[in-house]
Design a protein around this motif. Sequence first.
Motif, PDB file in Angstrom:
ATOM      1  N   VAL A  98       0.835  -1.207   0.000  1.00 52.22           N
ATOM      2  CA  VAL A  98       0.000   0.000   0.000  1.00 52.22           C
ATOM      3  C   VAL A  98       0.868   1.255   0.000  1.00 52.22           C
ATOM      4  CG1 VAL A  98      -1.670   1.334   1.337  1.00 52.22           C
ATOM      5  CG2 VAL A  98      -1.965  -1.126   1.086  1.00 52.22           C
ATOM      6  N   CYS A  99       1.947   1.229   0.757  1.00 50.81           N
ATOM      7  CA  CYS A  99       2.869   2.368   0.774  1.00 50.81           C
ATOM      8  C   CYS A  99       3.468   2.579  -0.612  1.00 50.81           C
ATOM      9  CB  CYS A  99       3.975   2.132   1.809  1.00 50.81           C
ATOM     10  SG  CYS A  99       5.080   3.541   2.065  1.00 50.81           S
ATOM     11  N   ALA A 100       3.772   1.482  -1.305  1.00 51.45           N
ATOM     12  CA  ALA A 100       4.317   1.578  -2.670  1.00 51.45           C
ATOM     13  C   ALA A 100       3.294   2.213  -3.612  1.00 51.45           C
ATOM     14  CB  ALA A 100       4.712   0.190  -3.168  1.00 51.45           C
ATOM     15  N   ILE A 101       2.022   1.881  -3.434  1.00 55.41           N
ATOM     16  CA  ILE A 101       0.964   2.477  -4.263  1.00 55.41           C
ATOM     17  C   ILE A 101       0.890   3.981  -4.023  1.00 55.41           C
ATOM     18  CG2 ILE A 101      -1.550   2.614  -4.552  1.00 55.41           C
ATOM     19  CD1 ILE A 101      -1.596  -0.436  -4.114  1.00 55.41           C
ATOM     20  N   ALA A 102       0.976   4.383  -2.753  1.00 54.85           N
ATOM     21  CA  ALA A 102       0.958   5.815  -2.429  1.00 54.85           C
ATOM     22  C   ALA A 102       2.159   6.521  -3.057  1.00 54.85           C
ATOM     23  CB  ALA A 102       0.962   6.014  -0.921  1.00 54.85           C
ATOM     24  N   LYS A 103       3.319   5.885  -2.997  1.00 53.68           N
ATOM     25  CA  LYS A 103       4.526   6.454  -3.615  1.00 53.68           C
ATOM     26  C   LYS A 103       4.337   6.630  -5.118  1.00 53.68           C
ATOM     27  CE  LYS A 103       8.520   4.863  -3.110  1.00 53.68           C
ATOM     28  NZ  LYS A 103       9.545   3.807  -3.198  1.00 53.68           N
ATOM     29  N   ASP A 104       3.832   5.589  -5.772  1.00 51.46           N
ATOM     30  CA  ASP A 104       3.623   5.645  -7.226  1.00 51.46           C
ATOM     31  C   ASP A 104       2.612   6.722  -7.593  1.00 51.46           C
ATOM     32  OD1 ASP A 104       5.406   3.601  -7.536  1.00 51.46           O
ATOM     33  OD2 ASP A 104       3.892   2.022  -7.764  1.00 51.46           O
ATOM     34  N   ALA A 105       1.582   6.874  -6.756  1.00 56.10           N
ATOM     35  CA  ALA A 105       0.537   7.858  -7.040  1.00 56.10           C
ATOM     36  C   ALA A 105       1.096   9.279  -7.033  1.00 56.10           C
ATOM     37  CB  ALA A 105      -0.599   7.728  -6.019  1.00 56.10           C
ATOM     38  N   VAL A 106       1.892   9.604  -6.024  1.00 53.40           N
ATOM     39  CA  VAL A 106       2.438  10.968  -5.964  1.00 53.40           C
ATOM     40  C   VAL A 106       3.480  11.179  -7.059  1.00 53.40           C
ATOM     41  CG1 VAL A 106       1.971  11.273  -3.505  1.00 53.40           C
ATOM     42  CG2 VAL A 106       4.157  10.335  -4.200  1.00 53.40           C
TER      43      VAL A 106
END
Length: 276
Positions: free
Chosen positions: A90-98
């Motif tokens: 989930v943290c990786a998804i947040a990173k990719d989103a920003v």
Amino acid sequence: MAFHTRSNSFPSRPHPIAQQVGELLCRLRSSEATSTSSSSISHKLNGLQDLQDCVDRLLQLPLNQQALAQEQNEKYTNELLDGSIRLLDVCAIAKDAVLQTKECILDLQSIIRRTRGGESGTLTSEVNKYLSSRKILNRAIQKALKNLKGIKNRSTLSSLNKDQETIDIVIKLRDVETVTIMVLESVLSFISGPKSKPSSWSLVSKMMHLKKVACNEETEVNEFAEVDATLKTSKFHPQNQLQNLESCIQDHEERLEGLFRQLIKTRVSFLNILNH
């Protein structure tokens, strides 16, 4: 002799690292009711990174490693490991989103500078590209939020070693997991922006609402939502808002990267305990 026997009945004092974990947990829990502004999100991410660092040091303590590695406790350690993997994803998804949003913003700013804010087919195409990207990201974020909810279902501690210190460490680690979920939910919700209002709520109304929020309660402004709403109006191009969002993203990008690295360390610590 009676005094000696009595003194041995007192509970052992918690390790300083365990105490620090408890203090950080309390701070992050109390932040749940605070605003969802960019500065608030940054504060939560900082606190969460500190918490995960303390957890990693807590897992390095020999007594904790021995307790979590016991055969009757492996089920709970495996659950915590599984949770750490999901949190990492989930943290990786947040990173990719920003990161993806940042790339689209830089492209938009470049085109706006070249066209001096005027309308052009290229600019309209880039705006549509940005909005399409945001829709795709928001779908990924909603999926990630559902994935976080799956971590919350935990088995009871009925078969856990009855040693109180073992029970305490498992409960504390579960509390850490719960608070980590809380913060990541706040981050993902901030990135995706507030949920859409009914279709009767026009784009102009959205803009008026955002401006009212900015005037009356500046700390509650969501830079992602501001840019989304402004671009959808097709009335003007928000150079200042894009710059604010770029600055916001830069700040969150660095903190999410630090948290990501720390979550990896925690996952490795759980693996080492299970393979001990």
